[in-house]
Design a protein around this motif. Structure first.
Motif, PDB file in Angstrom:
ATOM      1  N   GLY A 130      50.907  21.030 -31.959  1.00  0.00           N
ATOM      2  CA  GLY A 130      50.272  19.710 -31.892  1.00  0.00           C
ATOM      3  C   GLY A 130      49.804  19.371 -30.487  1.00  0.00           C
ATOM      4  N   CYS A 131      50.620  19.718 -29.485  1.00  0.00           N
ATOM      5  CA  CYS A 131      50.244  19.471 -28.074  1.00  0.00           C
ATOM      6  C   CYS A 131      48.964  20.210 -27.713  1.00  0.00           C
ATOM      7  CB  CYS A 131      51.371  19.907 -27.144  1.00  0.00           C
ATOM      8  SG  CYS A 131      52.822  18.830 -27.172  1.00  0.00           S
ATOM      9  N   TRP A 132      48.855  21.478 -28.140  1.00  0.00           N
ATOM     10  CA  TRP A 132      47.667  22.268 -27.807  1.00  0.00           C
ATOM     11  C   TRP A 132      46.425  21.773 -28.554  1.00  0.00           C
ATOM     12  CZ3 TRP A 132      46.568  25.461 -23.956  1.00  0.00           C
ATOM     13  CH2 TRP A 132      47.629  25.996 -23.218  1.00  0.00           C
ATOM     14  N   ILE A 133      46.585  21.392 -29.821  1.00  0.00           N
ATOM     15  CA  ILE A 133      45.434  20.868 -30.586  1.00  0.00           C
ATOM     16  C   ILE A 133      44.919  19.590 -29.940  1.00  0.00           C
ATOM     17  CG2 ILE A 133      44.756  19.824 -32.796  1.00  0.00           C
ATOM     18  CD1 ILE A 133      46.738  21.819 -34.138  1.00  0.00           C
ATOM     19  N   LEU A 134      45.844  18.681 -29.588  1.00  0.00           N
ATOM     20  CA  LEU A 134      45.457  17.430 -28.941  1.00  0.00           C
ATOM     21  C   LEU A 134      44.803  17.690 -27.587  1.00  0.00           C
ATOM     22  CD1 LEU A 134      45.486  14.383 -29.238  1.00  0.00           C
ATOM     23  CD2 LEU A 134      47.808  14.350 -28.297  1.00  0.00           C
ATOM     24  N   SER A 135      45.306  18.687 -26.871  1.00  0.00           N
ATOM     25  CA  SER A 135      44.731  19.037 -25.556  1.00  0.00           C
ATOM     26  C   SER A 135      43.287  19.503 -25.695  1.00  0.00           C
ATOM     27  CB  SER A 135      45.567  20.138 -24.894  1.00  0.00           C
ATOM     28  OG  SER A 135      46.884  19.712 -24.695  1.00  0.00           O
ATOM     29  N   PHE A 136      43.013  20.301 -26.719  1.00  0.00           N
ATOM     30  CA  PHE A 136      41.633  20.758 -26.956  1.00  0.00           C
ATOM     31  C   PHE A 136      40.726  19.583 -27.316  1.00  0.00           C
ATOM     32  CE2 PHE A 136      43.276  25.072 -26.981  1.00  0.00           C
ATOM     33  CZ  PHE A 136      42.179  25.818 -26.548  1.00  0.00           C
ATOM     34  N   VAL A 137      41.230  18.650 -28.124  1.00  0.00           N
ATOM     35  CA  VAL A 137      40.420  17.478 -28.513  1.00  0.00           C
ATOM     36  C   VAL A 137      40.078  16.644 -27.282  1.00  0.00           C
ATOM     37  CG1 VAL A 137      40.426  15.307 -29.801  1.00  0.00           C
ATOM     38  CG2 VAL A 137      41.303  17.392 -30.878  1.00  0.00           C
ATOM     39  N   VAL A 138      41.104  16.355 -26.447  1.00  0.00           N
ATOM     40  CA  VAL A 138      40.881  15.537 -25.240  1.00  0.00           C
ATOM     41  C   VAL A 138      39.993  16.274 -24.237  1.00  0.00           C
ATOM     42  CG1 VAL A 138      42.004  14.466 -23.241  1.00  0.00           C
ATOM     43  CG2 VAL A 138      43.048  14.275 -25.509  1.00  0.00           C
ATOM     44  N   GLY A 139      40.283  17.563 -24.013  1.00  0.00           N
ATOM     45  CA  GLY A 139      39.553  18.332 -23.001  1.00  0.00           C
ATOM     46  C   GLY A 139      38.131  18.667 -23.374  1.00  0.00           C
ATOM     47  N   LEU A 140      37.855  18.759 -24.688  1.00  0.00           N
ATOM     48  CA  LEU A 140      36.495  19.106 -25.133  1.00  0.00           C
ATOM     49  C   LEU A 140      35.649  17.884 -25.478  1.00  0.00           C
ATOM     50  CD1 LEU A 140      37.145  22.274 -27.356  1.00  0.00           C
ATOM     51  CD2 LEU A 140      36.188  22.194 -25.045  1.00  0.00           C
ATOM     52  N   THR A 141      36.217  16.682 -25.296  1.00  0.00           N
ATOM     53  CA  THR A 141      35.458  15.455 -25.581  1.00  0.00           C
ATOM     54  C   THR A 141      34.095  15.428 -24.871  1.00  0.00           C
ATOM     55  OG1 THR A 141      37.432  14.159 -26.075  1.00  0.00           O
ATOM     56  CG2 THR A 141      35.486  12.920 -25.392  1.00  0.00           C
ATOM     57  N   PRO A 142      34.010  15.872 -23.599  1.00  0.00           N
ATOM     58  CA  PRO A 142      32.675  15.899 -22.961  1.00  0.00           C
ATOM     59  C   PRO A 142      31.669  16.772 -23.709  1.00  0.00           C
ATOM     60  CG  PRO A 142      34.381  16.089 -21.296  1.00  0.00           C
ATOM     61  CD  PRO A 142      35.075  16.210 -22.628  1.00  0.00           C
ATOM     62  N   MET A 143      32.134  17.840 -24.373  1.00  0.00           N
ATOM     63  CA  MET A 143      31.232  18.707 -25.127  1.00  0.00           C
ATOM     64  C   MET A 143      30.643  17.984 -26.342  1.00  0.00           C
ATOM     65  SD  MET A 143      31.034  21.709 -23.635  1.00  0.00           S
ATOM     66  CE  MET A 143      30.277  22.656 -24.940  1.00  0.00           C
ATOM     67  N   PHE A 144      31.370  16.944 -26.818  1.00  0.00           N
ATOM     68  CA  PHE A 144      30.916  16.205 -28.001  1.00  0.00           C
ATOM     69  C   PHE A 144      29.972  15.064 -27.643  1.00  0.00           C
ATOM     70  CE2 PHE A 144      35.385  17.460 -29.515  1.00  0.00           C
ATOM     71  CZ  PHE A 144      34.927  18.679 -29.996  1.00  0.00           C
ATOM     72  N   GLY A 145      29.631  14.915 -26.356  1.00  0.00           N
ATOM     73  CA  GLY A 145      28.628  13.914 -26.003  1.00  0.00           C
ATOM     74  C   GLY A 145      28.960  13.009 -24.837  1.00  0.00           C
ATOM     75  N   TRP A 146      30.257  12.878 -24.482  1.00  0.00           N
ATOM     76  CA  TRP A 146      30.604  11.992 -23.360  1.00  0.00           C
ATOM     77  C   TRP A 146      30.441  12.775 -22.061  1.00  0.00           C
ATOM     78  CZ3 TRP A 146      35.503   8.335 -23.440  1.00  0.00           C
ATOM     79  CH2 TRP A 146      35.336   7.356 -22.455  1.00  0.00           C
ATOM     80  N   ASN A 147      29.190  12.903 -21.631  1.00  0.00           N
ATOM     81  CA  ASN A 147      28.876  13.662 -20.422  1.00  0.00           C
ATOM     82  C   ASN A 147      27.656  13.034 -19.736  1.00  0.00           C
ATOM     83  OD1 ASN A 147      26.469  14.750 -21.742  1.00  0.00           O
ATOM     84  ND2 ASN A 147      27.893  16.060 -22.897  1.00  0.00           N
ATOM     85  N   ARG A 148      27.084  13.720 -18.773  1.00  0.00           N
ATOM     86  CA  ARG A 148      25.981  13.145 -18.000  1.00  0.00           C
ATOM     87  C   ARG A 148      24.618  13.732 -18.377  1.00  0.00           C
ATOM     88  NH1 ARG A 148      27.281  12.488 -11.771  1.00  0.00           N
ATOM     89  NH2 ARG A 148      25.514  11.072 -12.068  1.00  0.00           N
ATOM     90  N   LEU A 149      24.520  14.256 -19.592  1.00  0.00           N
ATOM     91  CA  LEU A 149      23.266  14.893 -20.009  1.00  0.00           C
ATOM     92  C   LEU A 149      22.094  13.931 -19.951  1.00  0.00           C
ATOM     93  CD1 LEU A 149      21.769  17.345 -21.139  1.00  0.00           C
ATOM     94  CD2 LEU A 149      22.451  16.620 -23.443  1.00  0.00           C
ATOM     95  N   GLY A 150      22.301  12.668 -20.399  1.00  0.00           N
ATOM     96  CA  GLY A 150      21.203  11.686 -20.401  1.00  0.00           C
ATOM     97  C   GLY A 150      20.606  11.496 -19.019  1.00  0.00           C
ATOM     98  N   GLU A 151      21.471  11.318 -18.005  1.00  0.00           N
ATOM     99  CA  GLU A 151      20.994  11.118 -16.628  1.00  0.00           C
ATOM    100  C   GLU A 151      20.257  12.357 -16.124  1.00  0.00           C
ATOM    101  OE1 GLU A 151      24.295   9.700 -14.066  1.00  0.00           O
ATOM    102  OE2 GLU A 151      25.374   9.463 -15.964  1.00  0.00           O
ATOM    103  N   VAL A 152      20.830  13.521 -16.410  1.00  0.00           N
ATOM    104  CA  VAL A 152      20.220  14.775 -15.938  1.00  0.00           C
ATOM    105  C   VAL A 152      18.872  15.004 -16.613  1.00  0.00           C
ATOM    106  CG1 VAL A 152      20.495  17.299 -15.890  1.00  0.00           C
ATOM    107  CG2 VAL A 152      22.448  15.827 -15.355  1.00  0.00           C
ATOM    108  N   GLU A 153      18.777  14.698 -17.910  1.00  0.00           N
ATOM    109  CA  GLU A 153      17.506  14.877 -18.639  1.00  0.00           C
ATOM    110  C   GLU A 153      16.421  13.962 -18.098  1.00  0.00           C
ATOM    111  OE1 GLU A 153      18.499  16.515 -23.121  1.00  0.00           O
ATOM    112  OE2 GLU A 153      18.623  14.351 -22.750  1.00  0.00           O
TER     113      GLU A 153
END
Length: 326
Positions: A130-153
């Protein structure tokens, strides 16, 4: 043409390589020790193995990626984002493993007689998964859209360029500081750290309370049990303290970046904060070796058996500590 490396970058790379050369073998030794010594098989040491796996990955994966980012290659935005996310996953995994260890030690002193029935190997394995699954969810959140792509584009389009943006790969260019501060730090780092401090304070209180009870002729076993618990709790609290000491400076710098964009952050402070975060992965095996006798004895046996070719006597494999008896 690959970017040239300055003397400062060469020094940075040298220190990072040194940290990796200590971290990877040290944490592999921790995993190896738990495998060969039956006395290191209770839930706490299983969570320590999970922590060691994350630390091995820091040395073998995160540090090489950090060196790559420092050199500053030009890559596609999402390629750079993929390079930046592993450190987020592994940091979160370490925090959750430390939290699981704290809860486990609390249960050992709060319900010692029922501990074995509550904390079973199966439940410990589920908790680790469970700890590792939650870690992947939290750590990969930027891959799901919470990142700076809009500004860079927008900057990419303003230059008349088309297609996926190509950038000089740097952590802050792809990872949103809102994500790092509001979500990562304020939700998934700071509250677990504060909760662990409270848990260890309660653990020390419960142990002291038991040890201060009147010693009677039949109380030798509880005294011995809680004495050992106190020693291990102190060592694990030290691991927590070193983790907080290593990671809080970088998170504080992230807060400054978000809340005071005009504030100047000296490069030397940023590099010290980065070295502290990576160096933390090399600290734990050293603490185990100096503070936990079962680890120290097992490390020496592995060294003698496999590196000095002088087999030592079998380890006195005491079973994991039972609770105090009435």
């Amino acid at each position: 043409m690959p970017p040239s490396i300055s003397a400062f970058q060469a020094a940075y790379i040298g220190i990072e390589v040194l940290i990796a050369l200590v971290s990877v073998p040290g944490n592999v030794l921790v995993i190896w020790a738990v495998k060969v010594n039956q006395a290191l098989r209770d839930a706490t040491f299983c969570f320590i193995v999970s922590l060691a796996v994350a630390d091995v990955a820091v040395g073998a994966l995160v540090i090489p990626l950090a060196i790559l980012i420092n050199i500053g290659p030009r890559t596609y935005f999402h390629t750079c984002l993929m390079v930046a996310c592993p450190v987020l996953i592994l940091t979160q995994s370490s925090i959750l493993a430390l939290l699981a260890i704290a809860v486990d030690r609390y249960l050992r002193v709060k319900i010692p007689l029922r501990y074995k029935t509550v904390v079973t190997p199966r439940r410990a394995a589920v908790a680790i998964a469970g700890c590792w699954i939650l870690s992947f969810v939290v750590g990969l959140t930027p891959m799901f859209g919470w990142n700076r792509l809009g500004e860079v584009e927008r900057a990419w389009a303003a230059n008349g360029s088309e297609g996926e943006p190509v950038i000089e790969c740097e952590f802050e260019k792809v990872i949103s500081m809102e994500y790092m501060v509001y979500f990562n730090f304020f939700v998934w780092v700071l509250p677990p750290l504060l909760l662990m401090v409270l848990i260890y304070l309660e653990v020390f209180y419960l142990i002291r309370k038991q040890l201060n009870k009147k010693v009677s002729a039949s109380s030798g076993d509880p005294q011995k049990y809680y004495g050992k618990e106190l020693k291990i709790a102190k060592s694990l609290a030290l691991i927590l303290f070193l983790f907080a000491l290593s990671w809080l400076p970088l998170h504080i710098l992230n807060c400054i970046t978000l809340f005071c964009p005009s504030c100047r952050k000296p490069s030397v402070l940023i590099y010290i904060a980065i070295f502290l975060t990576h160096g933390n992965s090399a600290m734990n095996p050293i603490v185990y070796a100096f503070r936990i006798q079962k680890f120290r004895v097992t490390f020496l046996k592995i060294w003698n058996d496999h590196f000095r070719c002088q087999p030592s006597p079998p380890i006195d494999e005491d079973p994991p500590e039972e609770g105090p008896h009435d």
